[in-house]
Design a protein around this motif. Structure first.
Motif, PDB file in Angstrom:
ATOM      1  N   GLN A  38       3.338   1.093 -14.800  1.00 14.25           N
ATOM      2  CA  GLN A  38       2.641   1.670 -13.661  1.00 14.25           C
ATOM      3  C   GLN A  38       2.715   0.800 -12.416  1.00 14.25           C
ATOM      4  N   ALA A  39       3.225  -0.421 -12.565  1.00 13.95           N
ATOM      5  CA  ALA A  39       3.214  -1.361 -11.445  1.00 13.95           C
ATOM      6  C   ALA A  39       3.832  -0.816 -10.165  1.00 13.95           C
ATOM      7  N   PRO A  40       4.994  -0.108 -10.234  1.00  9.62           N
ATOM      8  CA  PRO A  40       5.605   0.350  -8.987  1.00  9.62           C
ATOM      9  C   PRO A  40       4.781   1.392  -8.238  1.00  9.62           C
ATOM     10  N   VAL A  41       3.802   2.022  -8.908  1.00 10.60           N
ATOM     11  CA  VAL A  41       3.084   3.113  -8.262  1.00 10.60           C
ATOM     12  C   VAL A  41       1.596   2.819  -8.101  1.00 10.60           C
ATOM     13  N   VAL A 162       0.312  12.463 -11.977  1.00 13.60           N
ATOM     14  CA  VAL A 162       0.812  11.881 -10.733  1.00 13.60           C
ATOM     15  C   VAL A 162      -0.331  11.251  -9.939  1.00 13.60           C
ATOM     16  N   ALA A 163      -1.422  11.975  -9.796  1.00 16.73           N
ATOM     17  CA  ALA A 163      -2.555  11.487  -9.012  1.00 16.73           C
ATOM     18  C   ALA A 163      -3.128  10.199  -9.597  1.00 16.73           C
ATOM     19  N   GLU A 164      -3.325  10.172 -10.897  1.00 15.20           N
ATOM     20  CA  GLU A 164      -3.920   8.997 -11.539  1.00 15.20           C
ATOM     21  C   GLU A 164      -3.015   7.776 -11.439  1.00 15.20           C
ATOM     22  N   ASN A 165      -1.725   7.983 -11.570  1.00 17.83           N
ATOM     23  CA  ASN A 165      -0.796   6.857 -11.520  1.00 17.83           C
ATOM     24  C   ASN A 165      -0.585   6.320 -10.115  1.00 17.83           C
ATOM     25  N   GLY A 168      -5.011   5.907  -8.987  1.00 18.59           N
ATOM     26  CA  GLY A 168      -6.040   5.450  -9.899  1.00 18.59           C
ATOM     27  C   GLY A 168      -6.952   6.548 -10.400  1.00 18.59           C
ATOM     28  N   SER A 169      -7.091   7.621  -9.611  1.00 20.27           N
ATOM     29  CA  SER A 169      -7.922   8.751 -10.011  1.00 20.27           C
ATOM     30  C   SER A 169      -7.559   9.962  -9.176  1.00 20.27           C
TER      31      SER A 169
END
Length: 303
Positions: A38-41, A162-165, A168-169
């Motif tokens: 998840q780091a890139p996003v 998509v939104a969470e990644n 965060g939420s």
């Protein structure tokens, strides 16, 4: 000095401290490994509003349920050619995903996100109601597959992923959606989720959706081709586009449908003939067929 078979209290304390440090570092390494996908996003600049907790006051006004509205604009100039209650408040339903995709395309264009990056599926995202891919909690989906699923089949679980990644939420992502809407000149739109699932606070207009569709086409020519795809395959399943005008109405090459009970049937269409391109938005159709027929008529009339 006598030989100690067991460490002293001071030594036991030191050993315990070192052991705790080793465990902490090991756990940290595991967590870093788990979060690497998840780091890139994570909290990219485009979502700065979400990261800082800022907000924009919602839009107030009467929202008409299942009421017709329409607009036709010239893509090149943005000029309105035809309007029918184009600024009347409506529930956008899955047309909301156009804005979700706009934010994703920004990340891809900037290089902060890659098509082959993995997005982690949470239990919350997996539990979203249909339309969905049926992603399992703890699994991952490539960004390239996620944007295709949203653009072509309008999947709600993927919109949540998509939104969470990216933010965060869903709530944080929705704040970024609203901020981007204001930046684009969408004065009457307010978002609280990335999918368009029913929420009385999630509102927009035909005019605002036309502004968004034009911005998508002009800024992201490399990605808007997704909206012209008639189908796609994922995990052994074949999914057909919700846009029934593709391949049936000459010149139509996108973009997006939407429906919830309170909104009626929506459609945003991009079409080109003879070197001229228009964007047509139809909202509040009584049936999917009625919506499609009105959109096709407006394309024919103004091209």
């Amino acid at each position: 000095m006598p030989l100690r078979l067991f460490p002293s209290r001071r030594h036991r304390s030191t050993i315990a401290s070192l052991t705790a440090l080793v465990v902490t570092l090991a756990l940290g390494a595991c967590q870093t490994s788990d979060l690497a996908l998840q780091a890139p996003v994570k909290s990219p600049p485009v979502l700065a509003l979400a990261a800082t907790g800022g907000s924009i006051p919602p839009v107030f006004g009467e929202v008409l349920e299942r009421a017709p509205a329409a607009i036709v604009i010239d893509e090149a100039t943005g000029a309105t050619i035809y309007a029918d209650d184009a600024d009347g408040l409506r529930y956008p339903a899955s047309l909301s995903k156009l804005m979700s995709l706009y934010l994703v395309f920004e990340q891809l264009q900037s290089g902060r996100l890659k098509l082959d990056d993995d997005l982690l599926v949470s239990p919350t995202a997996a539990a979203k109601p249909a339309v969905k891919l049926g992603l399992a909690p703890g699994s991952t989906i490539k960004v390239r597959d996620a944007i295709q699923a949203m653009a072509v089949k309008s999947t709600n679980d993927v919109a949540s992923v998509v939104a969470e990644n990216l933010a965060g939420s869903e709530e944080a992502f929705a704040r970024a959606m609203t901020a981007k809407a204001r930046a684009l000149g969408m004065k009457h739109s307010y978002f609280v989720n990335p999918s368009g699932l029913p929420d009385p606070r999630q509102i927009s207009t035909a005019h605002d959706m036309a502004i968004l569709a034009r911005a998508l086409r002009l800024r992201f020519p490399a990605y808007v081709r997704l909206f012209s795809e008639g189908s796609f395959d994922y995990a052994g399943h074949h999914y057909v586009s919700t846009n029934k005008l593709l391949g049936k109405v000459p010149g139509v090459d996108g973009m997006k449908t939407g429906y919830i009970r309170a909104s009626g049937f929506h459609l945003v269409v991009s079409a080109s003939r003879g070197g001229r391109r228009v964007i047509v938005v139809v909202m509040g159709g009584k049936t999917g067929r009625a919506r499609d027929e009105r959109a096709a008529l407006l394309v024919d009339q103004y091209l």
